[in-house]
Design an enzyme around this catalytic site. Structure first.
Site, PDB file in Angstrom:
ATOM      1  N   SER A 125       0.867  -1.177   0.000  1.00  0.00           N
ATOM      2  CA  SER A 125       0.000   0.000   0.000  1.00  0.00           C
ATOM      3  C   SER A 125       0.906   1.230   0.000  1.00  0.00           C
ATOM      4  O   SER A 125       1.722   1.376  -0.900  1.00  0.00           O
ATOM      5  CB  SER A 125      -0.950  -0.038   1.211  1.00  0.00           C
ATOM      6  OG  SER A 125      -1.862   1.042   1.165  1.00  0.00           O
ATOM      7  N   HIS A 176      -2.731  -0.887  -3.214  1.00  0.00           N
ATOM      8  CA  HIS A 176      -3.884  -0.007  -3.031  1.00  0.00           C
ATOM      9  C   HIS A 176      -3.722   1.241  -3.893  1.00  0.00           C
ATOM     10  O   HIS A 176      -2.700   1.918  -3.821  1.00  0.00           O
ATOM     11  CB  HIS A 176      -4.039   0.377  -1.554  1.00  0.00           C
ATOM     12  CG  HIS A 176      -4.305  -0.808  -0.679  1.00  0.00           C
ATOM     13  ND1 HIS A 176      -3.954  -0.832   0.656  1.00  0.00           N
ATOM     14  CD2 HIS A 176      -4.879  -2.001  -0.941  1.00  0.00           C
ATOM     15  CE1 HIS A 176      -4.308  -1.996   1.177  1.00  0.00           C
ATOM     16  NE2 HIS A 176      -4.863  -2.724   0.218  1.00  0.00           N
ATOM     17  N   ASP A 226      -4.562  -4.642   6.001  1.00  0.00           N
ATOM     18  CA  ASP A 226      -4.928  -5.529   4.905  1.00  0.00           C
ATOM     19  C   ASP A 226      -3.817  -6.551   4.678  1.00  0.00           C
ATOM     20  O   ASP A 226      -2.643  -6.220   4.680  1.00  0.00           O
ATOM     21  CB  ASP A 226      -5.160  -4.705   3.633  1.00  0.00           C
ATOM     22  CG  ASP A 226      -5.748  -5.534   2.502  1.00  0.00           C
ATOM     23  OD1 ASP A 226      -6.457  -6.512   2.795  1.00  0.00           O
ATOM     24  OD2 ASP A 226      -5.499  -5.188   1.334  1.00  0.00           O
TER      25      ASP A 226
END
Length: 199
Positions: A19, A46, A139
């Site tokens: 991310s 992401h 995540d």
């Protein structure tokens, strides 16, 4: 011939999640894998869903591997990096066919590392090598547990060296991570596991 079921004769897929700070992390990892890597690499990074992404083009300039945005119904090929498109979960089935889902967000993100990791774990079991790189949030933590439960192997960037430590810290805290490494050492371990005969 009997073999340790926890040590696959060959890995089938590498799945990578990142991310915040991930473009640098992915560039370092993919750039060090080298041409001829014998399995496909699936990537969840992401991304802002409001904009077209140039992530595949950026990464393609930094690695010898082929890099592309993943497409639905596409059959994965060795030595190719498949990047989840913005606002779509990336999944794979046991035949190596990709699917893209607009299902609800997981931990406020889509694409979700958790869903990718759970998908590859279900499809390939002990043939999965999952990597968690820099990123904020958590995540990937549920996903690495799924990979480990199915006999796969999990690598996390060392949270102490990650630009953003949330994702790797959450992964390590599950107890499901096999290797905790500085970013610059991850590719060598991946190659050593996937291509032991070349080491």
């Amino acid at each position: 011939m009997t073999a340790d079921r926890n040590v696959p004769e060959r890995y089938s897929v590498v799945a990578v999640a990142s991310s915040a700070g991930g473009i640098q992390g992915l560039s370092a990892l993919l750039g060090a894998l080298g041409a001829g890597f014998p399995v496909p690499v699936l990537v969840v990074q992401h991304l802002d869903p409001r904009h077209r992404t140039v992530l595949a083009e950026v990464l393609a300039r930094r690695t010898e591997l082929r890099v592309k945005l993943a497409e639905a119904e596409e059959h994965v090929r060795p030595g190719t990096v498949y990047v989840a498109p913005p606002d779509r979960h990336l999944l794979i089935d046991t035949d190596g066919v990709l699917s893209l889902s607009h299902a609800e967000m997981v931990h406020f993100v889509r694409p979700s590392a958790d869903l990718l990791f759970e998908s590859v774990a279900a499809a390939y079991g002990p043939g999965v090598l999952a990597c968690v790189l820099t990123g904020s949030g958590k995540d990937g933590a549920m996903g690495v547990e799924a990979v480990k439960t199915r006999g796969g192997t999990v690598i996390s960037q060392d949270p102490a060296t990650a630009e953003f430590s949330g994702m790797p810290r959450s992964a390590v805290d599950t107890g499901a991570v096999d290797f905790v490494l500085p970013l610059e050492e991850i590719a060598a371990v991946v190659r050593g596991l996937v291509e032991p005969e070349r080491q």
